[in-house]
Design a protein around this motif. Structure first.
Motif, PDB file in Angstrom:
ATOM      1  N   MET A 269      38.726  54.493 -59.823  1.00 36.50           N
ATOM      2  CA  MET A 269      37.489  55.183 -60.160  1.00 36.50           C
ATOM      3  C   MET A 269      36.392  54.119 -60.249  1.00 36.50           C
ATOM      4  SD  MET A 269      39.443  57.361 -63.053  1.00 36.50           S
ATOM      5  CE  MET A 269      38.489  58.792 -63.482  1.00 36.50           C
ATOM      6  N   GLY A 270      35.248  54.468 -59.689  1.00 39.92           N
ATOM      7  CA  GLY A 270      34.218  53.437 -59.551  1.00 39.92           C
ATOM      8  C   GLY A 270      34.358  52.703 -58.236  1.00 39.92           C
ATOM      9  N   GLY A 271      35.181  53.253 -57.329  1.00 45.83           N
ATOM     10  CA  GLY A 271      35.347  52.708 -55.989  1.00 45.83           C
ATOM     11  C   GLY A 271      34.512  53.514 -55.007  1.00 45.83           C
ATOM     12  N   LYS A 272      35.172  54.432 -54.264  1.00 47.24           N
ATOM     13  CA  LYS A 272      34.460  55.235 -53.270  1.00 47.24           C
ATOM     14  C   LYS A 272      33.422  56.153 -53.904  1.00 47.24           C
ATOM     15  CE  LYS A 272      38.056  55.461 -49.685  1.00 47.24           C
ATOM     16  NZ  LYS A 272      38.925  56.381 -48.904  1.00 47.24           N
ATOM     17  N   ASP A 273      33.703  56.620 -55.143  1.00 49.20           N
ATOM     18  CA  ASP A 273      32.727  57.485 -55.805  1.00 49.20           C
ATOM     19  C   ASP A 273      31.416  56.746 -56.065  1.00 49.20           C
ATOM     20  OD1 ASP A 273      34.083  55.857 -57.559  1.00 49.20           O
ATOM     21  OD2 ASP A 273      34.565  57.406 -59.016  1.00 49.20           O
ATOM     22  N   LEU A 274      31.502  55.440 -56.336  1.00 50.63           N
ATOM     23  CA  LEU A 274      30.299  54.630 -56.548  1.00 50.63           C
ATOM     24  C   LEU A 274      29.664  54.216 -55.224  1.00 50.63           C
ATOM     25  CD1 LEU A 274      28.273  53.073 -58.240  1.00 50.63           C
ATOM     26  CD2 LEU A 274      29.929  51.198 -58.385  1.00 50.63           C
ATOM     27  N   THR A 275      30.467  53.782 -54.262  1.00 48.05           N
ATOM     28  CA  THR A 275      29.875  53.355 -52.985  1.00 48.05           C
ATOM     29  C   THR A 275      29.200  54.518 -52.257  1.00 48.05           C
ATOM     30  OG1 THR A 275      32.008  53.604 -51.833  1.00 48.05           O
ATOM     31  CG2 THR A 275      31.473  51.424 -52.710  1.00 48.05           C
ATOM     32  N   ASP A 276      29.635  55.756 -52.528  1.00 50.49           N
ATOM     33  CA  ASP A 276      28.910  56.899 -51.969  1.00 50.49           C
ATOM     34  C   ASP A 276      27.487  56.966 -52.512  1.00 50.49           C
ATOM     35  OD1 ASP A 276      31.080  57.667 -50.479  1.00 50.49           O
ATOM     36  OD2 ASP A 276      31.649  59.352 -51.743  1.00 50.49           O
ATOM     37  N   GLN A 277      27.299  56.613 -53.786  1.00 48.43           N
ATOM     38  CA  GLN A 277      25.943  56.567 -54.354  1.00 48.43           C
ATOM     39  C   GLN A 277      25.125  55.467 -53.675  1.00 48.43           C
ATOM     40  OE1 GLN A 277      25.765  59.060 -56.554  1.00 48.43           O
ATOM     41  NE2 GLN A 277      27.967  59.275 -56.925  1.00 48.43           N
ATOM     42  N   VAL A 278      25.754  54.322 -53.473  1.00 48.70           N
ATOM     43  CA  VAL A 278      25.072  53.195 -52.824  1.00 48.70           C
ATOM     44  C   VAL A 278      24.701  53.566 -51.394  1.00 48.70           C
ATOM     45  CG1 VAL A 278      25.326  50.794 -52.066  1.00 48.70           C
ATOM     46  CG2 VAL A 278      26.239  51.507 -54.294  1.00 48.70           C
ATOM     47  N   ASP A 279      25.628  54.219 -50.675  1.00 40.80           N
ATOM     48  CA  ASP A 279      25.347  54.628 -49.296  1.00 40.80           C
ATOM     49  C   ASP A 279      24.275  55.708 -49.255  1.00 40.80           C
ATOM     50  OD1 ASP A 279      27.294  52.848 -48.558  1.00 40.80           O
ATOM     51  OD2 ASP A 279      28.849  54.360 -48.210  1.00 40.80           O
ATOM     52  N   GLY A 280      24.222  56.558 -50.282  1.00 35.25           N
ATOM     53  CA  GLY A 280      23.161  57.558 -50.374  1.00 35.25           C
ATOM     54  C   GLY A 280      21.798  56.912 -50.550  1.00 35.25           C
ATOM     55  N   VAL A 281      21.738  55.846 -51.348  1.00 34.67           N
ATOM     56  CA  VAL A 281      20.485  55.104 -51.517  1.00 34.67           C
ATOM     57  C   VAL A 281      20.060  54.485 -50.192  1.00 34.67           C
ATOM     58  CG1 VAL A 281      19.429  53.103 -52.630  1.00 34.67           C
ATOM     59  CG2 VAL A 281      20.845  54.666 -53.976  1.00 34.67           C
ATOM     60  N   LYS A 282      21.006  53.951 -49.465  1.00 32.60           N
ATOM     61  CA  LYS A 282      20.711  53.352 -48.145  1.00 32.60           C
ATOM     62  C   LYS A 282      20.099  54.402 -47.220  1.00 32.60           C
ATOM     63  CE  LYS A 282      23.081  50.774 -44.431  1.00 32.60           C
ATOM     64  NZ  LYS A 282      22.980  51.722 -43.316  1.00 32.60           N
ATOM     65  N   MET A 283      20.641  55.626 -47.271  1.00 28.34           N
ATOM     66  CA  MET A 283      20.089  56.706 -46.466  1.00 28.34           C
ATOM     67  C   MET A 283      18.665  57.046 -46.901  1.00 28.34           C
ATOM     68  SD  MET A 283      19.489  60.285 -46.459  1.00 28.34           S
ATOM     69  CE  MET A 283      20.544  60.941 -47.755  1.00 28.34           C
ATOM     70  N   LEU A 284      18.405  57.034 -48.215  1.00 28.07           N
ATOM     71  CA  LEU A 284      17.050  57.309 -48.703  1.00 28.07           C
ATOM     72  C   LEU A 284      16.063  56.249 -48.237  1.00 28.07           C
ATOM     73  CD1 LEU A 284      17.531  58.478 -52.424  1.00 28.07           C
ATOM     74  CD2 LEU A 284      17.189  59.889 -50.385  1.00 28.07           C
ATOM     75  N   VAL A 285      16.510  55.010 -48.226  1.00 26.29           N
ATOM     76  CA  VAL A 285      15.646  53.912 -47.776  1.00 26.29           C
ATOM     77  C   VAL A 285      15.305  54.079 -46.298  1.00 26.29           C
ATOM     78  CG1 VAL A 285      15.534  51.423 -47.385  1.00 26.29           C
ATOM     79  CG2 VAL A 285      16.485  52.312 -49.530  1.00 26.29           C
ATOM     80  N   GLU A 286      16.317  54.421 -45.506  1.00 24.23           N
ATOM     81  CA  GLU A 286      16.119  54.497 -44.054  1.00 24.23           C
ATOM     82  C   GLU A 286      15.373  55.751 -43.616  1.00 24.23           C
ATOM     83  OE1 GLU A 286      20.100  54.238 -42.637  1.00 24.23           O
ATOM     84  OE2 GLU A 286      20.268  52.065 -42.938  1.00 24.23           O
ATOM     85  N   LYS A 287      15.639  56.897 -44.281  1.00 24.53           N
ATOM     86  CA  LYS A 287      15.081  58.160 -43.804  1.00 24.53           C
ATOM     87  C   LYS A 287      13.927  58.698 -44.644  1.00 24.53           C
ATOM     88  CE  LYS A 287      19.232  59.809 -41.409  1.00 24.53           C
ATOM     89  NZ  LYS A 287      20.171  60.941 -41.223  1.00 24.53           N
ATOM     90  N   TYR A 288      13.831  58.277 -45.884  1.00 22.97           N
ATOM     91  CA  TYR A 288      12.799  58.822 -46.773  1.00 22.97           C
ATOM     92  C   TYR A 288      11.821  57.757 -47.254  1.00 22.97           C
ATOM     93  CZ  TYR A 288      15.637  63.052 -46.858  1.00 22.97           C
ATOM     94  OH  TYR A 288      16.337  64.180 -46.492  1.00 22.97           O
ATOM     95  N   GLY A 289      12.032  56.522 -46.835  1.00 23.69           N
ATOM     96  CA  GLY A 289      11.073  55.465 -47.125  1.00 23.69           C
ATOM     97  C   GLY A 289      11.000  55.036 -48.569  1.00 23.69           C
ATOM     98  N   VAL A 290      12.059  55.202 -49.355  1.00 21.06           N
ATOM     99  CA  VAL A 290      12.002  54.761 -50.748  1.00 21.06           C
ATOM    100  C   VAL A 290      12.117  53.241 -50.801  1.00 21.06           C
ATOM    101  CG1 VAL A 290      13.070  56.929 -51.472  1.00 21.06           C
ATOM    102  CG2 VAL A 290      14.479  54.884 -51.262  1.00 21.06           C
ATOM    103  N   ASN A 291      11.657  52.691 -51.894  1.00 19.63           N
ATOM    104  CA  ASN A 291      11.680  51.248 -52.099  1.00 19.63           C
ATOM    105  C   ASN A 291      13.034  50.848 -52.709  1.00 19.63           C
ATOM    106  OD1 ASN A 291      11.327  48.587 -52.861  1.00 19.63           O
ATOM    107  ND2 ASN A 291       9.311  48.903 -53.794  1.00 19.63           N
ATOM    108  N   PRO A 292      13.827  50.060 -52.010  1.00 19.71           N
ATOM    109  CA  PRO A 292      15.144  49.696 -52.544  1.00 19.71           C
ATOM    110  C   PRO A 292      15.075  48.879 -53.822  1.00 19.71           C
ATOM    111  CG  PRO A 292      14.640  48.383 -50.601  1.00 19.71           C
ATOM    112  CD  PRO A 292      13.579  49.436 -50.688  1.00 19.71           C
ATOM    113  N   GLU A 293      13.892  48.378 -54.171  1.00 24.08           N
ATOM    114  CA  GLU A 293      13.736  47.595 -55.398  1.00 24.08           C
ATOM    115  C   GLU A 293      13.533  48.483 -56.626  1.00 24.08           C
ATOM    116  OE1 GLU A 293      14.031  44.258 -55.470  1.00 24.08           O
ATOM    117  OE2 GLU A 293      14.464  44.354 -53.322  1.00 24.08           O
ATOM    118  N   ASN A 294      13.299  49.778 -56.381  1.00 21.48           N
ATOM    119  CA  ASN A 294      12.965  50.682 -57.489  1.00 21.48           C
ATOM    120  C   ASN A 294      13.867  51.922 -57.487  1.00 21.48           C
ATOM    121  OD1 ASN A 294      10.785  49.172 -58.627  1.00 21.48           O
ATOM    122  ND2 ASN A 294       9.485  49.828 -56.922  1.00 21.48           N
ATOM    123  N   VAL A 295      15.151  51.707 -57.676  1.00 22.50           N
ATOM    124  CA  VAL A 295      16.118  52.799 -57.670  1.00 22.50           C
ATOM    125  C   VAL A 295      16.821  52.856 -59.022  1.00 22.50           C
ATOM    126  CG1 VAL A 295      18.178  53.771 -56.590  1.00 22.50           C
ATOM    127  CG2 VAL A 295      16.479  52.568 -55.182  1.00 22.50           C
ATOM    128  N   GLY A 296      16.839  54.033 -59.609  1.00 23.33           N
ATOM    129  CA  GLY A 296      17.558  54.254 -60.857  1.00 23.33           C
ATOM    130  C   GLY A 296      18.615  55.329 -60.676  1.00 23.33           C
TER     131      GLY A 296
END
Length: 789
Positions: free
Chosen positions: A623-650
């Motif tokens: 626990m804290g493996g794939k369930d966490l990396t899915d959150q990280v990969d979701g942030v990556k998608m937000l950065v690439e497709k929605y233009g969010v700032n990777p420095e300001n993610v909570g």
């Protein structure tokens, strides 16, 4: 007149604005939820299939009153007090033609006429009777009184006791010494009167035994034993019963309650921790003709000694367990008899939850033979599968054919098996899950709920028991919680969408029939705001798996382009769907965040329900493996497709969501700058057994899994901004969890963290003031840390 007109205009203006929600704020959305309107709940049909009862609260009173509608007059009206009493029926048992129904009310047994509604009491005693069922010929009723099984004729007559469970052991007579034996015999030989009285006493005893009604065989229950179930076979030849024996030596945790009426701190005695001894399960059959009780034989079950794969990581443990060669502990659910009692099956579950066996029971011997085995090196689960304590769907479609659900293909589907021919048949198939299952009254069809069209859309279907094409009966897109009328002619449907709470509808049980809306629960104030329909998205995670998410897009992104990840709780739960979320407060808070310039994402990460076995078990031993990396990969998608700032993610979330928040801040601090961890598990070795042991095994046997899954071991990596919030009387995730982590952070000399405690709150907060305080703190955290350019 002019003044009156001005007054009315002003009054109308303020009245209208009082119904306007206006700009969202934490104070507004975290009020008592009644402000939104109260959806109908607890839907139940009357036996006559013409009346539906439900709890509803359009007037926003303290408790949700009981309402009713009829098929002929679908206008909701409050149920009269005298009618409420008649609804107290417990579980129902219908006659074969469904003209009569048995039920228990206030500890007595009643029989009701379905068409007329007339009810007659069968018992009227001070003892509690329960669990009534008809005999196969429907001339008698079987029921429990206390722990024993009884029968009674429906045409009157005496109550007959069929079992004899007792908690009082008969004390054997003390044996006479040799001296006393000699003395007794000498007295008999010496005096004729003593000899005569002895013979008369023996004669009376013999006559009494000859005339006595034969008592059922006695079975002693000790103080550690609980009788879980007792039931009669349809042919009245056997009584099956199951015991659960409480383990000895387990220690319960104590949760102190500080805010009490007495003024003293009071201790709440709660649960044990994962890895403690488990209750023992024992199943028996009482052969009435032979007056013999025997245990079900589990030692010959195929694979009963199989070891889980994970022990290969512990060579010493593997060697020791191979040497012991012990049978695994199991729990037996059933028997489940066919209609005439000629055949019976049981469901056997390994307590390590790696196996589920469906076995045929030889009722005359207690021996079991294998019909179906489902093995999972992670854990057995999925909708309709059940576990050690039951809950699975199983039954008979005819005298020779059983039906059940299995994840054999990776998704929970319906299967049948003919016990005469051995033929096993898959009835439904595809990359979806059968989530509810019901056999039709005529046993020719299955009714089921499934997410065929999309993981986040459920519909109600019908399919022949022999297989074939399924027919979709519900029509409304979103979530459909269906209650089928007893005569199967009507559907009562609780329906909702992602931005509209649940309402009650009725519909004929026909494909394509139109559903008629019955309730209109939502307040004008709630309607006045344009609640978002989150954008449904799908992305591929780093392992190549599809992951579904909901995105709340801001109309005006803040200059810092911040993003927030909401992490749902429970782990095994679905929140990316087209119906109203049980996380309705978080849904509104996500709207508030979007209004304030944040892009918000809500992910059904690995471990979530609704997506099949591989997604469910992807967190096994980490626990804290794939369930966490899915959150990280979701942030990556937000950065690439929605233009969010990777420095300001909570990120934020409660329970399992709080756990992921901690793991995110501790192990991926370069991705997540700030987080709100609410009622969080910080060390899985301190959580309960039923949930944790499935995923991580037991701490003493799989320490590696616990060490890599618990945030407390990764606290040194924290370098962002952390808010922790926890109820002090949380009897699920104990307050001790967050106290231990706080001490760890203190010892590590970490900065930029705080702990908010809520003295009167359990795991799920109740008081609006607590919700408001908690979410004001979360909002303040994000506003102060994520809006720096």
């Amino acid at each position: 007149m002019k003044r009156i007109l001005i007054f009315l205009l002003i009054f109308g203006y303020f009245s209208a604005n009082a119904q306007e929600l206006g700009t969202l704020s934490v104070d507004k959305i975290m009020r008592d939820p009644k402000w939104m309107g109260v959806s109908p709940s607890n839907i139940q049909w009357d036996n006559n299939s013409r009346t539906i009862y439900f709890n509803w609260n359009p007037d926003k009173v303290k408790e949700d009153p009981l309402y009713q509608i009829s098929i002929d007059n679908p206008k909701p009206q409050q149920t009269a007090e005298n009618q409420k009493k008649s609804l107290n029926k417990g579980s129902l048992s219908y006659s074969k033609d469904r003209s009569k129904v048995l039920f228990e009310r206030n500890g007595d047994i009643f029989v009701g006429n379905v068409s007329t509604g007339q009810e007659n009491a069968i018992t009227n005693t001070l003892d509690r009777e329960s669990n009534p069922v008809f005999s196969m010929d429907e001339t008698k009723v079987f029921f429990q009184r206390g722990e024993n099984l009884f029968s009674m004729s429906l045409n009157g007559g005496s109550i007959v006791q069929l079992s004899n469970f007792t908690r009082t052991k008969k004390r054997p007579e003390s044996p006479l010494s040799k001296q006393d034996q000699w003395l007794r015999q000498d007295q008999i030989n010496e005096f004729d009167i003593i000899q005569k009285k002895k013979e008369e006493r023996e004669d009376r005893l013999a006559k009494s035994k000859a005339n006595a009604v034969k008592e059922p065989k006695e079975f002693y229950l000790d103080d550690r034993s609980s009788l879980v179930s007792v039931k009669m076979s349809p042919d009245e030849k056997y009584i099956a019963f199951r015991l659960m024996k409480r383990p000895e030596g387990n220690k319960n945790t104590i949760v102190p309650n500080y805010v009490t009426e007495s003024g003293y701190t009071e201790d709440l005695n709660t649960r044990t921790k994962v890895g403690n001894a488990l209750a023992q399960n024992e199943s028996y059959v009482y052969d009435l003709k032979r007056d013999t009780i025997y245990a079900l034989i589990t030692k010959d079950i195929p694979g009963i000694k199989d070891l889980p794969d994970y022990v290969k990581d512990y060579p010493k443990q593997l060697e020791e367990r191979k040497k012991k060669n012990e049978d695994r502990q199991v729990s037996v659910n059933g028997p489940f008899w066919n209609a005439d009692g000629s055949q019976a099956v049981v469901v056997v579950s390994a307590l390590d939850n790696k196996d589920r066996w469906i076995m045929k029971l030889d009722q005359a011997s207690g021996k079991l033979s294998l019909l179906d085995r489902q093995r999972d090196e992670a854990w057995i689960g999925g909708p309709g599968i059940g576990g050690a304590y039951g809950g699975g769907n199983i039954g008979w479609t005819d005298l020779n054919t059983i039906y059940f659900q299995s994840e054999a293909t990776g998704y929970s589907h319906i299967y049948t098996m003919n016990l005469k021919t051995g033929e096993k048949k898959q009835i439904t198939s595809g990359k979806y899950e059968v989530q509810t299952l019901q056999l039709s009254n005529d046993k020719k069809s299955f009714y089921f709920t499934a997410n065929m069209e999309h993981p986040g859309i459920t519909h109600f279907y019908k399919i022949p028991v022999v297989g074939g094409s399924s027919a979709k009966i519900s029509t409304m897109t979103g979530g459909n919680e269906v209650s089928l009328s007893p005569d199967e002619k009507w559907l009562a449907i609780r329906h909702s969408t992602s931005n509209k709470p649940w309402e009650l509808y009725i519909q004929e049980n026909k494909s394509g029939a139109k559903a008629e809306q019955i309730t209109n629960s939502v307040s004008n104030e709630f309607k006045s705001y344009a609640w978002r329909e989150p954008e449904m998205v799908k992305f591929s995670n780093r392992h190549g798996d599809d992951v579904y998410a909901r995105v709340y897009k801001p109309e005006n992104p803040a200059p810092s382009k911040p993003a927030v990840v909401f992490v749902h709780g429970a782990g095994y739960l679905q929140n990316v769907h087209y119906w109203w979320s049980q996380y309705f407060r978080e849904y509104m808070f996500n709207n508030l965040l979007a209004d304030n310039g944040y892009t918000v994402i809500d992910i059904d990460y690995t471990a979530s329900s609704g997506y099949g076995r591989d997604h469910r078990t992807g967190i096994y031993r980490h626990m804290g493996g794939k369930d966490l990396t899915d959150q990280v990969d979701g942030v990556k998608m937000l950065v690439e497709k929605y233009g969010v700032n990777p420095e300001n993610v909570g990120l934020y979330g409660g329970s399992y969501g709080g756990f992921i928040t901690l793991m995110g801040l501790f192990t991926t601090p370069d991705v997540f700058k700030s987080g709100g961890a609410l009622r969080s598990v910080t060390d899985w070795a301190h959580y309960n057994h039923g949930y944790t042991a499935n995923i991580l095994n037991e701490p003493i046997n799989d320490e590696l899994a616990y060490k890599r899954s618990s945030p407390i071991y990764f606290a040194e990596g924290f370098k962002g901004n952390l808010l922790m919030a926890h109820g002090m009387v949380d009897v699920n995730v104990h307050f001790q969890d967050i106290v231990r982590l706080s001490q760890r952070l203190i010892e590590l000399k970490k900065d930029n963290w705080e702990l908010a405690v809520y003295p009167i709150e359990d795991h799920g907060f109740i008081e609006p003031s607590s919700w408001t305080d908690e979410y004001k703190r979360i909002f303040k955290l994000f506003e102060s840390t994520l809006k720096n350019k």
